[in-house]
Design a protein around this motif. Structure first.
Motif, PDB file in Angstrom:
ATOM      1  N   ALA A 125      34.112  50.746  40.681  1.00  0.00           N
ATOM      2  CA  ALA A 125      33.617  49.577  41.405  1.00  0.00           C
ATOM      3  C   ALA A 125      34.384  49.462  42.715  1.00  0.00           C
ATOM      4  O   ALA A 125      35.370  50.178  42.940  1.00  0.00           O
ATOM      5  N   LYS A 126      33.929  48.561  43.575  1.00  0.00           N
ATOM      6  CA  LYS A 126      34.601  48.331  44.850  1.00  0.00           C
ATOM      7  C   LYS A 126      35.463  47.084  44.731  1.00  0.00           C
ATOM      8  O   LYS A 126      35.038  46.068  44.195  1.00  0.00           O
ATOM      9  N   ILE A 127      36.677  47.187  45.241  1.00  0.00           N
ATOM     10  CA  ILE A 127      37.625  46.079  45.200  1.00  0.00           C
ATOM     11  C   ILE A 127      37.901  45.638  46.625  1.00  0.00           C
ATOM     12  O   ILE A 127      38.109  46.467  47.527  1.00  0.00           O
ATOM     13  N   ARG A 128      37.922  44.336  46.825  1.00  0.00           N
ATOM     14  CA  ARG A 128      38.228  43.800  48.144  1.00  0.00           C
ATOM     15  C   ARG A 128      39.713  44.000  48.436  1.00  0.00           C
ATOM     16  O   ARG A 128      40.557  43.698  47.603  1.00  0.00           O
ATOM     17  N   THR A 129      39.992  44.516  49.614  1.00  0.00           N
ATOM     18  CA  THR A 129      41.369  44.777  50.009  1.00  0.00           C
ATOM     19  C   THR A 129      41.680  44.034  51.309  1.00  0.00           C
ATOM     20  O   THR A 129      40.831  43.322  51.856  1.00  0.00           O
ATOM     21  N   THR A 130      42.882  44.219  51.801  1.00  0.00           N
ATOM     22  CA  THR A 130      43.255  43.590  53.069  1.00  0.00           C
ATOM     23  C   THR A 130      42.519  44.213  54.249  1.00  0.00           C
ATOM     24  O   THR A 130      42.496  43.637  55.334  1.00  0.00           O
ATOM     25  N   HIS A 131      41.933  45.394  54.028  1.00  0.00           N
ATOM     26  CA  HIS A 131      41.217  46.090  55.099  1.00  0.00           C
ATOM     27  C   HIS A 131      39.706  46.027  54.941  1.00  0.00           C
ATOM     28  O   HIS A 131      38.985  46.366  55.876  1.00  0.00           O
ATOM     29  N   GLY A 132      39.219  45.647  53.788  1.00  0.00           N
ATOM     30  CA  GLY A 132      37.777  45.641  53.541  1.00  0.00           C
ATOM     31  C   GLY A 132      37.482  45.918  52.081  1.00  0.00           C
ATOM     32  O   GLY A 132      37.850  45.149  51.203  1.00  0.00           O
ATOM     33  N   LEU A 133      36.806  47.040  51.816  1.00  0.00           N
ATOM     34  CA  LEU A 133      36.437  47.411  50.459  1.00  0.00           C
ATOM     35  C   LEU A 133      36.991  48.801  50.154  1.00  0.00           C
ATOM     36  O   LEU A 133      37.054  49.670  51.023  1.00  0.00           O
ATOM     37  N   SER A 182      50.485  41.219  43.957  1.00  0.00           N
ATOM     38  CA  SER A 182      49.258  40.786  44.635  1.00  0.00           C
ATOM     39  C   SER A 182      48.159  40.511  43.620  1.00  0.00           C
ATOM     40  O   SER A 182      48.186  40.992  42.480  1.00  0.00           O
ATOM     41  N   THR A 183      47.164  39.762  44.053  1.00  0.00           N
ATOM     42  CA  THR A 183      45.989  39.460  43.242  1.00  0.00           C
ATOM     43  C   THR A 183      44.779  40.125  43.885  1.00  0.00           C
ATOM     44  O   THR A 183      44.576  40.022  45.096  1.00  0.00           O
ATOM     45  N   VAL A 184      44.008  40.843  43.082  1.00  0.00           N
ATOM     46  CA  VAL A 184      42.846  41.557  43.597  1.00  0.00           C
ATOM     47  C   VAL A 184      41.595  41.036  42.908  1.00  0.00           C
ATOM     48  O   VAL A 184      41.654  40.462  41.807  1.00  0.00           O
ATOM     49  N   SER A 185      40.449  41.273  43.592  1.00  0.00           N
ATOM     50  CA  SER A 185      39.170  40.815  43.052  1.00  0.00           C
ATOM     51  C   SER A 185      38.107  41.867  43.298  1.00  0.00           C
ATOM     52  O   SER A 185      37.935  42.324  44.440  1.00  0.00           O
ATOM     53  N   PRO A 186      37.388  42.297  42.253  1.00  0.00           N
ATOM     54  CA  PRO A 186      36.273  43.223  42.459  1.00  0.00           C
ATOM     55  C   PRO A 186      35.164  42.568  43.271  1.00  0.00           C
ATOM     56  O   PRO A 186      34.906  41.362  43.130  1.00  0.00           O
ATOM     57  N   ARG A 187      34.527  43.360  44.113  1.00  0.00           N
ATOM     58  CA  ARG A 187      33.461  42.833  44.954  1.00  0.00           C
ATOM     59  C   ARG A 187      32.301  42.353  44.096  1.00  0.00           C
ATOM     60  O   ARG A 187      31.952  42.966  43.102  1.00  0.00           O
ATOM     61  N   GLY A 188      31.700  41.229  44.500  1.00  0.00           N
ATOM     62  CA  GLY A 188      30.551  40.680  43.802  1.00  0.00           C
ATOM     63  C   GLY A 188      30.902  39.848  42.589  1.00  0.00           C
ATOM     64  O   GLY A 188      30.015  39.477  41.817  1.00  0.00           O
ATOM     65  N   THR A 189      32.206  39.574  42.391  1.00  0.00           N
ATOM     66  CA  THR A 189      32.629  38.776  41.244  1.00  0.00           C
ATOM     67  C   THR A 189      33.619  37.720  41.703  1.00  0.00           C
ATOM     68  O   THR A 189      34.187  37.790  42.799  1.00  0.00           O
ATOM     69  N   LEU A 225      28.720  41.388  37.694  1.00  0.00           N
ATOM     70  CA  LEU A 225      27.849  42.073  38.641  1.00  0.00           C
ATOM     71  C   LEU A 225      26.387  41.938  38.256  1.00  0.00           C
ATOM     72  O   LEU A 225      25.523  41.688  39.100  1.00  0.00           O
ATOM     73  N   ARG A 226      26.106  42.091  36.966  1.00  0.00           N
ATOM     74  CA  ARG A 226      24.713  41.978  36.530  1.00  0.00           C
ATOM     75  C   ARG A 226      24.201  40.550  36.697  1.00  0.00           C
ATOM     76  O   ARG A 226      23.009  40.346  36.957  1.00  0.00           O
ATOM     77  N   ALA A 227      25.094  39.584  36.571  1.00  0.00           N
ATOM     78  CA  ALA A 227      24.677  38.200  36.795  1.00  0.00           C
ATOM     79  C   ALA A 227      24.284  37.962  38.240  1.00  0.00           C
ATOM     80  O   ALA A 227      23.482  37.072  38.542  1.00  0.00           O
ATOM     81  N   PRO A 231      23.639  46.298  40.189  1.00  0.00           N
ATOM     82  CA  PRO A 231      23.986  47.190  39.081  1.00  0.00           C
ATOM     83  C   PRO A 231      25.401  46.931  38.567  1.00  0.00           C
ATOM     84  O   PRO A 231      26.313  46.634  39.336  1.00  0.00           O
ATOM     85  N   GLY A 232      25.551  47.061  37.278  1.00  0.00           N
ATOM     86  CA  GLY A 232      26.863  46.849  36.682  1.00  0.00           C
ATOM     87  C   GLY A 232      27.727  48.096  36.761  1.00  0.00           C
ATOM     88  O   GLY A 232      27.456  49.029  37.517  1.00  0.00           O
ATOM     89  N   VAL A 233      28.781  48.111  35.953  1.00  0.00           N
ATOM     90  CA  VAL A 233      29.721  49.229  35.922  1.00  0.00           C
ATOM     91  C   VAL A 233      29.340  50.149  34.773  1.00  0.00           C
ATOM     92  O   VAL A 233      29.241  49.707  33.619  1.00  0.00           O
ATOM     93  N   ARG A 234      29.100  51.405  35.074  1.00  0.00           N
ATOM     94  CA  ARG A 234      28.778  52.381  34.049  1.00  0.00           C
ATOM     95  C   ARG A 234      30.079  53.021  33.574  1.00  0.00           C
ATOM     96  O   ARG A 234      30.772  53.685  34.353  1.00  0.00           O
ATOM     97  N   ALA A 235      30.424  52.805  32.334  1.00  0.00           N
ATOM     98  CA  ALA A 235      31.697  53.285  31.795  1.00  0.00           C
ATOM     99  C   ALA A 235      31.525  54.620  31.086  1.00  0.00           C
ATOM    100  O   ALA A 235      30.543  54.846  30.376  1.00  0.00           O
TER     101      ALA A 235
END
Length: 946
Positions: A125-133, A182-189, A225-227, A231-235
């Motif tokens: 998945a993509k995680i938001r960072t200090t620079h973007g994604l 630090s605290t991180v957050s996945p994009r779209g959540t 993500l599905r909410a 598309p969700g995360v395919r594991a």
């Protein structure tokens, strides 16, 4: 035997004493020989240390477990090799029928009772960072379980214990700008996770990954993500297994394979079964995917050629230095002869100089190589992307590398030893130079080598033997030119009659003393020849690339688009950022046709996702590309003929979204000015830019909702199931370019056809030239927004090899100055008597500087001129080889570019700027440098008689 031994011991002692007395010259030669030894020994230690044993590889992958087991991608019974890195369906791919994806095998059911199991799941998945994604691997595994020990190395912090805690790789922290805490957050959540530790994967230091306890990361992110209708995360889930006893045996591996499972077993890896007990090898060759032996032989031959030429260059550079030593020791050598020594003893003393310095260079280079590798180990591990299993020293390999230094030193001293041994005792004691007879055999050998090498290179260029033969022939020809150097130096002397005094004296001195001039000229020749060859080849390729360049869009037109379909809601902000940073003459907002959820990837096979396809009428499909046909059904002649058919012409351009929804502004942004096309789109009629898709003024757009069924039908050569939308379209005339867009639907036509759309970007045209500051500002806006967007502006061919050319010229210049400087030092030692005579008759002090500068410049100029001529041959040969291979592909009908049979254009372009820099600036710089560092006056003394 005893006499031979004692004479060599005495010679080595004399050579060691002379080397110690002339420290500067000895250090110079030692550095020239030792430097390659440092690099080669360090490279050997690095390669060997980075090679992991099977046990180390298994420890890093399995931890303390006996095996890793998971479902294969075949979803059917498989055969695998013992390492678990290669597998195939039972019966081969010809009879392979994929199973139902919903009926994947459960690894847990294939395991015996009572085994220890740890679940290991990985998604992305993509995680938001200090620079973007930042695209990141999300892993769920119990890091506290003993089976996981050894898979990761905790660098700082602690392991995660509860939900909301993660650990991150050091690569993730470096690229994201985060740190432990630090605290991180996945994009779209709206989820957030705190980083409690940093770790690394020993065999994948560059991996961007985070780890969380089981059921705390992948499942919550997938649901969030599905909410959001994306598309969700395919594991991908595997299991670490601890069986105990003999471990996960090969028989157990085969039982798991029968259920469609892939296994990496420690027992099978450390003690692999016999090939006869591996079903995969009975079905397909064990060496099916191994490198061909011919390629290995070619690589070894190329490596041997490079090493040989490098040793030749060092010998040519170091040879004059040994000649300097022999010349300054000629009285000592004369005394040896006067006291009963013969030519063998003289040769032994000079050769011992090469032996002593070569041995010292071998020891110094090896020790420095080891020390350098130890000191740079962390940097080397980071560069290679893995931690070494240990510091591997292989004495025999290091000894062989060290022997190269000894051999190089001996080879460099051979010519000075032979020259010194031919001096008479009287000439050595009185300082007279004597009369030297020119070698008549060497020029003949050199001429034969030049002719044979050129013939071999040109034959390889026009035959099917390839570039290796061209390189070998070019190397032989270059060696021939080196052998001809004394004769060529003599030919240069004929121009001295037209020169002023100082350059005439310098040229006369160089020609008369070819023994010291020729090696220096040859060293410059070899370096310049390599530089000219690479520069000519590079410049020719650059010209070819410029000729073959095909613009993606009209000049100063561009496209901005989100690269992730799930970011469709952020497209308006992307468009606004573009308009703020650039002055646009037009901006055409475009949308794509959506089948299913708008956030699905374009070719996703997940439930609720689909795609669109432009359906070509059967009679307008290229027979070569039609799934109903097999390529083997056509003869070579039919292949060649069909590739000229208009149905088989390849598109000139490609874009990810070939079917777009837009108004007439798009035609302006694509520089389409055809009145009929513009009027059609403006009136609300779809426009097609590909005539293969249109029949009787209509095009068919198929909406595919079941991608699995569509893929299965395609593989069988059947029509893909889906809903067809038949649209009346206007076909753009021949020659009107759509730049990858095949069908443009006006918004009203898309709505009338019942199509769902979603924005993805904008095409645009600029008012002026874009600047780097504007690009950086736009990238900064994208980073702040946390969006991945494709941004391109057509500015024509941007190839730039000026830096490469400059680097090559600097390299050749340094070698030239070094070789010419050595030759100048030897010339000053030889010409000291002449300089004393000039001073005695009243010559100005600057004459010494001028003469020294011209001596250095003459050597540099001769080497550069000969090297420039010699360097053209390999470049021409390689380019002719490429032209021959391309013509052959065109003749076979397989070389297709931009919709038609490729025009064979393989130019040979000499880089005149680089040659001019070498021919003018390098000799001039060498001469000026020699003049500057030379003393303007020497001690006045009586000139010896004779």
């Amino acid at each position: 035997m005893i006499s031979w031994y004692h004479s060599w011991v005495a010679a080595i002692r004399i050579a060691r004493r002379d080397a110690w007395r002339a420290k500067g010259r000895s250090l110079l030669v030692l550095a020239m020989i030792a430097l390659p030894i440092v690099g080669v020994s360090a490279a050997d230690l690095t390669v060997r240390s980075a090679e992991l044993t099977t046990a180390q590889e298994l420890d890093r992958r399995l931890g303390a477990a006996d095996a890793e087991i998971g479902a294969s991608s075949m979803n059917a019974p498989i055969y695998q090799n013992p390492k678990g890195d290669r597998y195939a369906p039972v019966g081969g791919y010809d009879t392979y029928v994929p199973g139902d994806k919903s009926d994947q095998p459960d690894p847990l059911k294939a395991l015996p009772a009572g085994v220890e199991v740890v679940k290991d799941s990985v998604g992305r998945a993509k995680i938001r960072t200090t620079h973007g994604l930042l695209t990141t691997d999300l892993r769920e595994v119990d890091t506290a379980d003993p089976l996981v020990k050894g898979r990761i190395t905790l660098d700082r912090g602690r392991l995660p214990r509860e939900a909301g805690e993660i650990i991150a790789t050091t690569a993730f922290l470096e690229q994201s700008g985060f740190f432990v805490g630090s605290t991180v957050s996945p994009r779209g959540t709206d989820l957030s996770y705190r980083i409690v530790g940093a770790y690394e994967l020993p065999s994948a230091l560059a991996a961007v990954e985070v780890i969380a306890p089981p059921q705390t990361l992948l499942t919550p992110v997938d649901k969030a993500l599905r909410a959001g209708d994306v598309p969700g995360v395919r594991a991908d889930t595997k299991y670490l297994v601890k069986v105990g006893g003999d471990g996960f045996t090969w028989n157990m591996v085969k039982e798991a394979n029968a259920k469609g499972l892939l296994v990496v077993s420690r027992a099978a890896g450390l003690n692999p079964p016999a090939d006869s007990d591996v079903p995969l090898y009975a079905q397909e060759s064990k060496d099916l995917y191994s490198m061909d032996g011919g390629e290995n032989a070619a690589e070894m031959a190329a490596l041997a050629t490079v090493v040989g030429l490098a040793m030749l260059e060092i010998c040519l550079l170091a040879g004059p230095a040994f000649a300097v030593g022999a010349r300054r020791s000629r009285r000592q050598l004369g005394l040896v002869g006067a006291n009963g020594g013969d030519r063998r003893h003289i040769r032994a003393i000079v050769l011992s100089g090469g032996l002593v310095i070569g041995a010292a260079a071998a020891v110094t280079g090896t020790v420095l190589g080891i020390g350098l590798t130890v000191a740079l180990r962390p940097l080397l591990e980071e560069y290679l992307g893995l931690r070494w299993g240990g510091f591997e020293i292989r004495p025999l390999e290091l000894l062989a590398i060290a022997l190269l230094a000894v051999v190089t030193g001996l080879l460099a001293a051979i010519a000075p030893a032979i020259t010194a041994s031919r001096q008479t005792v009287l000439a050595s004691l009185t300082g007279r130079r004597g009369v030297r007879r020119a070698n008549r055999v060497l020029p003949v050998v050199g001429l034969v080598a030049v002719v044979a090498g050129a013939a071999i290179a040109l034959y390889g260029a026009v035959s099917d033997m390839g570039s290796l033969v061209v390189a070998g022939g070019s190397a032989l020809a270059e060696l021939g030119v080196v052998a001809l150097t004394p004769v060529l130096v003599g030919l240069f002397g004929r121009i001295g009659r037209w020169l002023p005094l100082s350059p005439r004296l310098a040229l006369r001195d160089s020609v008369r003393n070819r023994g010291r001039t020729a090696p220096a000229v040859a060293a410059v020749l070899a370096a310049v020849a390599g530089t000219v060859a690479v520069a000519t080849y590079q410049n020719s390729q650059d010209l070819q690339s410029r000729h073959e360049y095909v613009a993606e869009l009209p000049s100063r037109h561009g496209l901005v688009a989100v690269t992730d379909n799930s970011a469709h809601k952020e497209v308006p902000a992307v468009r606004e950022a573009l308009s703020k940073e650039f002055s646009l003459s037009v901006r055409a907002d475009v949308e794509r046709v959506v089948v299913g959820r708008p956030g699905c990837d374009s070719y996703s096979s997940e439930a609720g996702c689909g795609r669109t396809e432009l359906v070509q009428p059967k009679e307008q499909r290229c027979p070569l590309h039609d799934p109903a046909n097999r390529a083997t059904e056509f003869t070579d002649a039919q292949h060649k003929e069909l590739r000229k058919d208009w149905r088989c012409q390849m598109a000139s351009h490609y874009t990810a979204n070939s079917v777009v929804v837009a108004d007439e502004k798009l035609l302006t942004a694509l520089a389409v000015t055809d009145p009929g096309t513009v009027a059609a789109l403006k009136s609300g009629k779809p426009v097609s830019f590909s005539k293969q898709n249109v029949k009787d003024g209509k095009a068919t757009l198929r909406l595919i909702t079941d991608t699995d069924a569509a893929d299965a039908a395609r593989s069988k050569g059947e029509e893909e199931p889906g809903e067809d939308k038949v649209l009346a379209v206007h076909q753009a005339p021949e020659g009107v370019e759509g730049w990858g867009v095949e069908l443009v639907l006006p918004p009203a036509a898309a709505k009338a056809a019942g199509l769902t759309t979603a924005p993805f970007g904008s095409y645009f045209a600029l008012d002026g030239l874009p600047t780097s500051e504007q690009r950086q500002a736009l990238d900064g806006r994208f980073d702040t927004m946390g969006v991945d967007a494709e941004f391109k502006i057509e500015q024509g061919y941007q190839g730039d090899n000026s830096i490469v050319m400059l680097a090559l010229a600097i390299f050749a210049g340094l070698v030239t100055i070094g070789a010419a400087g050595i030759a100048t030092g030897l010339a000053q030692a030889d010409a000291e008597a002449d300089l004393k005579t000039l001073a005695a008759v009243g010559a100005a002090p600057r004459v010494r500087r001028t003469l020294s500068g011209f001596q250095c410049g003459v050597v540099a100029l001769m080497g550069v001129v000969l090297g420039s001529a010699a360097g053209i041959l390999p470049a021409v040969g390689l380019r002719l080889t490429e032209a021959h291979e391309m013509r052959k592909r065109v003749a076979d009908g397989y070389e297709m570019v931009r919709g038609s049979t490729r025009e064979v254009y393989v130019p040979i372009a000499v880089p005149w700027e680089t040659l001019g820099l070498l021919l003018v600036a390098v000799p001039l710089g060498a001469g000026l440098l020699a003049a500057v560092v030379t003393r303007s006056s020497g001690a006045l003394a009586r000139r010896a008689a004779g």
